[in-house]
Design an enzyme around this catalytic site. Structure first.
Site, PDB file in Angstrom:
ATOM      1  N   ASP A 409      -5.467   3.075  -3.664  1.00  0.00           N
ATOM      2  CA  ASP A 409      -4.062   2.573  -3.391  1.00  0.00           C
ATOM      3  C   ASP A 409      -3.636   2.252  -4.455  1.00  0.00           C
ATOM      4  O   ASP A 409      -4.046   2.737  -5.165  1.00  0.00           O
ATOM      5  CB  ASP A 409      -3.771   1.199  -2.721  1.00  0.00           C
ATOM      6  CG  ASP A 409      -2.872   0.429  -1.948  1.00  0.00           C
ATOM      7  OD1 ASP A 409      -2.009   1.392  -1.506  1.00  0.00           O
ATOM      8  OD2 ASP A 409      -2.358  -0.921  -2.414  1.00  0.00           O
ATOM      9  N   LYS A 410      -2.330   2.073  -4.424  1.00  0.00           N
ATOM     10  CA  LYS A 410      -1.415   2.022  -5.469  1.00  0.00           C
ATOM     11  C   LYS A 410      -1.025   0.989  -5.850  1.00  0.00           C
ATOM     12  O   LYS A 410      -1.397   0.470  -6.623  1.00  0.00           O
ATOM     13  CB  LYS A 410       0.097   2.919  -6.007  1.00  0.00           C
ATOM     14  CG  LYS A 410       0.971   3.214  -6.680  1.00  0.00           C
ATOM     15  CD  LYS A 410       2.126   3.706  -6.610  1.00  0.00           C
ATOM     16  CE  LYS A 410       2.984   3.453  -5.628  1.00  0.00           C
ATOM     17  NZ  LYS A 410       3.678   1.770  -5.954  1.00  0.00           N
ATOM     18  N   LYS A 573      24.747   5.592 -12.448  1.00  0.00           N
ATOM     19  CA  LYS A 573      23.158   5.544 -13.872  1.00  0.00           C
ATOM     20  C   LYS A 573      22.443   6.166 -12.337  1.00  0.00           C
ATOM     21  O   LYS A 573      23.167   6.627 -11.415  1.00  0.00           O
ATOM     22  CB  LYS A 573      23.100   3.786 -13.496  1.00  0.00           C
ATOM     23  CG  LYS A 573      22.909   3.657 -11.980  1.00  0.00           C
ATOM     24  CD  LYS A 573      22.054   1.906 -12.198  1.00  0.00           C
ATOM     25  CE  LYS A 573      21.983   1.137 -10.772  1.00  0.00           C
ATOM     26  NZ  LYS A 573      21.626  -0.181 -11.115  1.00  0.00           N
ATOM     27  N   ARG A 840       3.874   7.729   1.311  1.00  0.00           N
ATOM     28  CA  ARG A 840       4.303   7.318   2.768  1.00  0.00           C
ATOM     29  C   ARG A 840       3.319   7.573   4.027  1.00  0.00           C
ATOM     30  O   ARG A 840       3.843   8.385   5.045  1.00  0.00           O
ATOM     31  CB  ARG A 840       5.808   8.100   2.969  1.00  0.00           C
ATOM     32  CG  ARG A 840       6.616   8.245   2.046  1.00  0.00           C
ATOM     33  CD  ARG A 840       7.105   6.776   1.739  1.00  0.00           C
ATOM     34  NE  ARG A 840       7.818   6.452   3.036  1.00  0.00           N
ATOM     35  CZ  ARG A 840       8.495   5.151   2.813  1.00  0.00           C
ATOM     36  NH1 ARG A 840       9.265   4.347   2.074  1.00  0.00           N
ATOM     37  NH2 ARG A 840       9.281   4.978   3.542  1.00  0.00           N
ATOM     38  N   ASP A 866      -6.233  -3.605  -2.184  1.00  0.00           N
ATOM     39  CA  ASP A 866      -6.157  -4.615  -2.346  1.00  0.00           C
ATOM     40  C   ASP A 866      -5.009  -5.159  -0.947  1.00  0.00           C
ATOM     41  O   ASP A 866      -4.808  -6.663  -0.915  1.00  0.00           O
ATOM     42  CB  ASP A 866      -5.415  -5.392  -3.524  1.00  0.00           C
ATOM     43  CG  ASP A 866      -3.992  -4.951  -3.520  1.00  0.00           C
ATOM     44  OD1 ASP A 866      -3.664  -3.588  -2.899  1.00  0.00           O
ATOM     45  OD2 ASP A 866      -3.264  -5.916  -4.220  1.00  0.00           O
ATOM     46  N   ASP A 870      -5.069  -1.626   3.420  1.00  0.00           N
ATOM     47  CA  ASP A 870      -6.061  -0.988   3.138  1.00  0.00           C
ATOM     48  C   ASP A 870      -7.515  -1.103   3.278  1.00  0.00           C
ATOM     49  O   ASP A 870      -8.172  -0.553   3.277  1.00  0.00           O
ATOM     50  CB  ASP A 870      -6.264  -0.754   1.387  1.00  0.00           C
ATOM     51  CG  ASP A 870      -5.299  -0.234   0.495  1.00  0.00           C
ATOM     52  OD1 ASP A 870      -4.634   0.771   1.048  1.00  0.00           O
ATOM     53  OD2 ASP A 870      -4.639  -1.521  -0.427  1.00  0.00           O
TER      54      ASP A 870
END
Length: 1410
Positions: A409-410, A573, A840, A866, A870
């Site tokens: 996972d990220k 921006k 996604r 975590d 997951d």
């Protein structure tokens, strides 16, 4: 996005696809009438309660289910069968309890381990089910537990509450019944999302009494696992209202910045979407365990063969005995055949110790010991959370040393979920954090009463410039950050009246506005048309004239404001790739800013460019009039607005750039680098946006600058190529042979996986929707970038094809085989990529990706995460690792190993995993050897005892051999053996590959152990027999008992010497185990051969003083020494010879021979060009629309003064038409032209067929309208028709024609570092194929950067002005199968030439002069 779709996906005929989920508010009796058939006449309630059970067992199912699982092991079945045979007196050679007691002990150990793990799951379930929430009962809300919720209940939630079930949002205390949620526990995204109730429920359900009388009925789809889709309708008061995912609060979400919200339960318990994605608990078995299962079968079959041969020999011998000595046959009452039958079973029982139960019992203690060592490792202790490493499963330690794929996972796993303002560049000057010596000890922002103290960035020089108020660029820089955003502000009622709380749509926006706040430019409040700032103590109100929100295509945001002085200014921006293209020509700081951007990128910081411009009143009035007209269009409204936004965002003045650090966890880059050296491939599976995942992958060095990143369109192109070579795809290992200098990476999303993983999904295919959106408008340069990228990918696929010999494809008759072949091709391609990023994706898709790799690669997989999203992935992988993070403990509760940080994974695998694998493999090999070295002598003895099945050894020697005499050395090998220290293991990760290749224990190693043990038994038995032949006297050992003692003692000492030779990690404990083993033999032999025990039971203790008599004779000791020498010296010499002749391990990265016709060239690319991938914008990752529409429509601004259950408010409510008028933010991504080019090369399409009519007949269309060229800033009549010079003979001679060039005002400036015009001389699909030598000569003449540097994703490769590729609209909408190739025609030019599409470039000055 060009995703593969199938017609069958929409016509399945399955009844589950109908909208049969019928929910009625506040009516339990209505739902009880619905029942669902389970089996035959057994029916149960259709709607489940909200109770969840993730545990595997309950009180009644534990014993039968656990025994059922344990007897899946072939060894346990073998032992049970042996115990049953031993209970039959006619064939028993050993008492039945001698094997039954160890079997019960083994089953009890494993059952206790499973029970402890399951008790932890029960505790977790109990905690979740007993959480409190407010439920409407009668006419008031009362507190109840989650487990008591039912469908149709109305629930009240407050701020920071966790949603207990999937709820239909009915109303909230926010304006327009908005509700903000955090979905980090579901998809890993930390930014806030908003959900909104229907206007009818917002207006009508204003108090508790009306909630209690609410009788709405919801008809929707059956429960499914699609997290981002929901379709249904609300029927109330005779009217129907549509429902979608924007009206749904999913279980596991957390309510944020919303005082109160109300919802009706739609799905409860296991019917909720998050639980549909959680998956089931699987029984995990290691590769060694599965191998031992197979070996047990092999050994058992061998024993059957040997026992049969010995029984047949016994029958033949009995026939001869009956013929010669008939009087002896009186002792046998049965026939010869029957006696042989019983002898067969006697031998089978006698030789059953060939599969020793002690080995499996000892293995359980070894697994337990290695798990304890993991728990005790202080190097994996995470002090901030007081979290040590924990092995929650004790049976997977050895598999930690064989991992080949890591699925990570990220959010919360690789990152800390903390975004920090790190550096900035203002007017060409870079300001970084001061050194520690210059940094002030206290808070440097105490002069600002609005400073929140969260900013860790401090630069004394910049702070002095800000406070001096003299530098205009610095003032405008911070003003952009304070004005250009969609952040909402909330003043908290506390002791500090100036405490402001910001609500940001994305975490990077919060980091930027927090930096501006601490530097004195404080965002105070906003209304529908004003923004109030506190600029260095002075309050200023800006009138908002227009807000131009960001999306994934624009990659920028702009706000047009009127200053208090009356001047109009545009603040912008966005990503550097789009801001630098829109600058005014005269920009002195542009080059220094680009250098700063490149420097920021080297530090893996996410960059953002800031710009502004002043707008005169007349220009604004004209633009405002056109903006008003475009905003009320009924068709192409979004397209027209984007055109106007792009027109205004030109000729900007560059202010500078920001650098934001998305903090990684400690040691993540080094960990990934080390794991890569160990030949472990890491895939990132995240529910977050693509740009975010790619940025983090670059930051943690999972992706690098020299990688060619494949996206969906390139993957589809590859799968099409595979369909032409699929006949030998499964066996042709070199089909994907890559050039040595090409490194691939893959970035895909959940929509693509939904179409690809059909064979693994259990839901009806009709539920898998084709999610494609219109591309109503395309950014400048995007068409050229896509074309050039497609051309490079086509070269890559062409390079594949020239290395292979095309084969005829076999058309599969079944759809399943097509799916399997497609999946296999995809996995083959992904396995050759250096990194794979899946964005996604839902929790179920994460699990499906893991299952896909396990299915086709047959490798050991590890999943680490975590959060609750997951859990399914952790359960599906061979090894699940949970991190104790900020997203709860569900991942840890369902994991096999728990860690505090991702970096500890390196030590877990390379040290503990490798040690466990080495120990277990050496233990198994040694145990097989020692068992055969002793027990094979029973077979040789059978040839000398008339095949009667008489045991050779003393019964007590057989019983204690595995229990005491050889147990301690085996345990030492399994628990303490080390071939390398922990530090050396981390320094040499290449050693880990031995486990991946199964080098230490496999069929060949098993056969070596059998051969070694057999040879030892042969030497011990026949050397002793040969020496004792025809001998007599006091020192003779020709009698049965003396002979058995000599063979047994020779075998035992040979086994002890072998363990001395194979142990590499010598300690005092090792010496103690060897000494104790010999001591146990001496003591137990003295006891069992004593006269006292012999008098008590002569049959039980028949070997009276046998060892004492044998060992008292020196000649017997010499025989034993001779046996040991003959067994040890040849083996030792053979090992030394093999070690000397053994070739060194070939390196993994071997230089492959370049293809004969090389089409790639290697040459470095200038780093400072506009399309440099090194600059990764932090703003580009914003995937969805922001809150600009809600702000400009006034739905989000005003907050109620009081929060109560009455919900009554005087806020004006927008109409349904206003809600439905917001433009769709999703985009349709077009295919690249490389498909046409490849078809042309294959001869499947001719030049004449490429006219617009024929192309559009097969092109993909989703009802697009022709777009207007944004740079022309005018109507479609200003478009330039183009034509192809058909007289060209090669790519190099292709000329670009343009009928009317762009005016200088319409053409953006050309930077000095743009590529030459030759780069634009590209081949288009209409050109005939060239000979290979012409292609090579052409490619050598092309600029080198095109062939060597991977084209950046979503960034321009050219800097020159181009006319964009164009496409005509199609009248129909067509689904494109995965294997088909469709051409791409740009939608911008309705008058494109029939001969092809032209890419026009403006030549540079140097080339014009040449």
């Amino acid at each position: 996005m060009g995703s593969p779709t199938y017609p069958e996906d929409f016509h399945d005929g399955n009844e589950d696809t109908a909208f049969t989920w019928d929910i009625k508010a506040n009516s339990h009796d209505y739902h009880r009438q619905f029942r669902k058939k389970v089996f035959l006449c057994w029916h149960r309630q259709k709607y489940k309660t909200n109770i969840i059970r993730t545990a595997k067992y309950n009180f009644f199912s534990f014993l039968p289910l656990n025994l059922y699982e344990q007897f899946h092991r072939v060894s346990n079945v073998y032992f049970l069968m042996t115990v049953i045979l031993q209970g039959i007196p006619e064939i028993s050679t050993l008492p039945w309890f001698t094997l039954f007691a160890p079997l019960v002990c083994l089953l009890a150990i494993r059952a206790t381990r499973d029970l402890v793990d399951d008790i932890g799951r029960h505790r977790s379930d109990r905690t979740v089910n007993n959480r409190p929430c407010q439920v409407l009962v009668g006419k008031s809300f009362i507190w109840q537990k989650w487990k008591n919720l039912c469908v149709g209940d109305v629930v009240c939630l407050s701020n920071d509450s966790i949603v207990p079930a999937d709820l239909l949002l009915l109303a909230s205390s926010e304006p327009s019944s908005l509700c903000y949620v955090e979905t980090a526990d579901i998809d890993g995204e930390t930014n806030l999302k908003f959900r909104q109730a229907l206007m009818v429920t917002h207006q009508e359900l204003t108090n508790t009494r009306k909630m209690a009388s609410f009788q709405g009925r919801v008809m929707c789809e059956e429960p499914n696992s699609r997290m981002h889709q929901f379709v249904g309708r609300l029927e109330w008061n005779g009217k129907m209202y549509p429902l979608d995912i924007g009206n749904l609060l999913l279980r596991g979400c957390k309510i944020r910045n919303t005082n109160m919200c109300y919802g009706m339960v739609i799905y409860a318990g296991f019917d909720t979407k998050i639980m549909k994605n959680c998956g089931k608990i699987h029984l995990k078995r290691t590769k060694l365990d599965l191998l031992m299962n197979k070996l047990v079968v092999v050994i058992f079959l061998s024993l059957v063969v040997v026992s049969t041969a010995l029984a047949v020999s016994f029958g033949l011998w009995m026939r001869e005995l009956k013929d010669r000595h008939h009087y002896l046959w009186i002792l046998y009452r049965r026939s010869v055949a029957m006696e042989s039958f019983f002898i067969f079973w006697s031998f089978l029982i006698l030789l059953s110790v060939m599969v020793p139960m002690a080995m499996f019992i000892m293995a359980e203690f070894i697994y337990l010991g290695n798990s304890i060592f993991i728990n005790w490792d202080q190097a994996m202790y995470y002090a901030p959370l007081n979290q040590p490493a924990k092995a929650r499963s004790t049976s997977l330690n050895d598999q930690l040393g064989q991992v080949e794929y890591i699925f990570s996972d990220k959010t919360g796993t690789l990152t800390q979920n903390i975004l920090a303002f790190k550096k900035c560049c203002i007017d060409g000057h870079v300001y970084g954090p001061d050194s520690e010596s210059r940094s002030p000890k206290g808070n440097p922002y105490l002069w600002n009463k609005f400073a929140d103290g969260k900013l860790r960035f401090h630069n004394e020089t910049l702070l002095r410039i800000v406070q001096a108020k003299r530098d205009k660029a610095v003032r405008e820089f911070w003003r952009v950050l304070a004005i250009c955003h969609t952040v909402m502000v909330q003043e908290k009622e506390s002791e500090q009246p100036d405490l402001l709380v910001y609500q940001a749509a994305s975490p990077d926006e919060e980091a930027l506005i927090t930096a501006a706040r601490n530097f004195g430019y404080v965002f105070l409040s906003r209304t529908q048309d004003t923004i109030t700032l506190m600029e260095l103590g002075e309050e200023r109100v800006y009138q908002v004239l227009a807000m131009m929100d960001f999306n994934s295509m624009r990659k920028r945001m702009s706000v047009l404001v009127r200053k208090p002085e009356g001047t109009i200014c545009l603040y912008t921006k966005g990503a550097d790739t789009v801001i630098l293209e829109r600058l005014h020509r005269k920009q002195s700081s542009k080059l220094s800013t680009e250098e700063a951007l490149a420097a920021f990128a080297k530090e893996s910081l996410r960059t953002l460019c800031l710009a502004y411009k002043e707008v005169d009143e007349a220009t604004y009035e004209r633009w405002h009039q056109r903006h008003q007209e475009a905003s009320v269009l009924l068709q192409n409204r979004a397209q027209a607005l984007q055109e106007l936004y792009n027109e205004m965002e030109q000729s900007l003045k560059l202010l500078g750039a920001t650098a934001i650090e998305d903090r990684l966890q400690d040691g993540v880059p080094n960990t990934i680098k080390c794991l890569k050296k160990a030949n472990i491939k890491i895939w990132v599976l995240t529910g977050d946006k693509q740009e975010t995942a790619v940025n983090i992958s670059f930051a943690c060095q999972l992706l690098s600058e020299n990688m060619l990143i494949l996206e969906e369109k390139e993957i589809l192109q590859f799968l099409e190529a595979c369909s032409e070579h699929n006949s030998n795809l499964q066996t042709k290992k070199d089909f994907l042979k890559l050039p040595p200098h090409v490194k691939l990476a893959m970035v895909i999303d959940g929509v693509f996986l939904d179409k690809l993983l059909l064979s693994l999904r259990k839901e009806p295919r009709a539920l898998i929707q084709n999610v494609e959106a219109d591309e109503s408008w395309q950014e400048p340069f995007e068409g050229v970038r896509d074309f050039l990228r497609a051309r490079r990918i086509s070269m890559l696929w062409w390079n594949f094809s020239v290395q292979q010999t095309p084969t005829k494809s076999k058309v599969s008759k079944s759809r399943e085989s097509l799916e399997v072949r497609r999946e296999r091709a995809f996995v083959d391609l992904a396995s050759r990529c250096q990194a794979v990023i899946c964005c996604r994706v839902t929790p179920k898709q994460k699990a499906l990706v893991v299952a896909l790799v396990k299915k086709y690669q047959q490798v050991v997989t590890l999943a680490i995460g975590d959060g609750a999203n997951d859990v399914n992935m952790i359960k599906t992988a061979d090894i699940g690792v949970g991190l104790a993070g900020q997203e709860g403990t569900q991942a840890v509760q369902n994991s096999d190993f728990a860690l505090g940080q991702f970096c500890f994974l390196q030590r877990l695998l390379l040290v503990h995993g490798r040690w466990s694998y080495v120990r277990v493999c050496k233990f198994l090999r040694y145990f097989v050897y020692k068992t055969l070295a002793i027990m094979m002598a029973q077979i040789w003895f059978a040839f000398y005892n008339s095949f009667s099945g008489q045991p050779l050894y003393e019964g007590w020697f057989l019983a204690l051999f595995n229990l005491l005499y050889t147990t301690l050395p085996c345990l030492y090998i399994g628990l303490f053996e080390q071939d390398m220290s922990a530090q050396r293991s981390l320094q040499m990760p290449e050693l880990y590959m031995a486990g991946q290749k199964n080098e230490l224990f496999n069929y060949w190693v098993f056969l070596q152990a059998i051969a070694h043990g057999t040879a030892t038994s042969l030497v011990n038995f026949f050397m002793t027999l040969w020496i004792s032949w025809d001998t007599a006297g006091p020192c003779s050992f020709s009698d049965f008992q003396s002979f058995a003692v000599v063979v047994a003692l020779s075998g035992l000492l040979c086994i002890i010497v072998e363990v001395i030779l194979i142990i590499k990690y010598w300690t005092v404990l090792c010496v103690v185990t060897i000494v104790l083993s010999l001591g146990f033999y001496g003591v137990m032999t003295y006891i069992t051969q004593s006269y006292r025990l012999y008098r008590i039971s002569p049959k039980t203790f028949p070997f009276l003083y046998a060892d004492r008599n044998v060992l008292s004779c020196p000649s017997t000791m010499l025989v034993i020494l001779l046996n040991i020498t003959l067994n040890t010296l040849p083996v030792l010499a053979l090992r030394m010879i093999c070690q000397a002749l053994k070739k060194p391990r070939p390196k993994e990265e071997v230089k492959e021979e370049a293809p004969a016709e090389e089409i790639f060239t290697v040459e470095s690319v200038p780093r400072l060009h506009r399309g440099s991938r090194g600059r990764r914008s932090s703003y580009a990752f914003c995937h969805d629309e922001g809150y600009a529409d809600l702000i400009t429509q006034g739905k989000i601004l005003q907050r109620p003064q009081e929060s109560s259950n009455e919900l009554e408010s005087d806020i004006p409510v927008p109409s349904e038409e206003e809600l439905l008028s917001s433009p769709n933010s999703s985009c349709w991504v077009c295919r690249k032209l490389s498909s046409l080019w490849r078809l042309r090369d294959q001869g499947d399409i001719s030049f004449e067929k490429m006219n617009p009519s024929s192309v559009m007949s097969s092109s993909l269309s989703v009802d697009r309208q022709p777009a207007v060229n944004s740079d022309n800033q005018g109507s479609p009549t200003n478009k330039l028709p183009t034509s192809m010079n058909r007289a060209s003979e090669s790519f190099q001679k292709l000329q670009m024609a343009q009928k009317r060039p762009l005016s200088p005002k319409q053409r953006p400036p050309l930077p000095e570092n743009l590529l030459s015009t030759k780069e634009g001389s590209v081949s288009l699909p209409g050109e005939p194929a060239l000979p290979k030598e012409h292609q090579l000569s052409l490619l050598q003449s092309q600029p080198q950067p095109l062939a060597t540097e991977p084209l950046p994703l979503g960034q321009p490769f050219w800097g020159s002005q181009t006319e964009f590729l164009e496409e005509k609209p199609s009248s129909g909408s067509t689904s494109v199968p995965l294997g088909e190739s469709r051409p791409y025609i740009s939608p911008k030019d309705p008058h494109a030439s029939k001969e092809g599409t032209v890419v026009e470039t403006q030549p540079s000055k140097e080339e014009s002069s040449s």
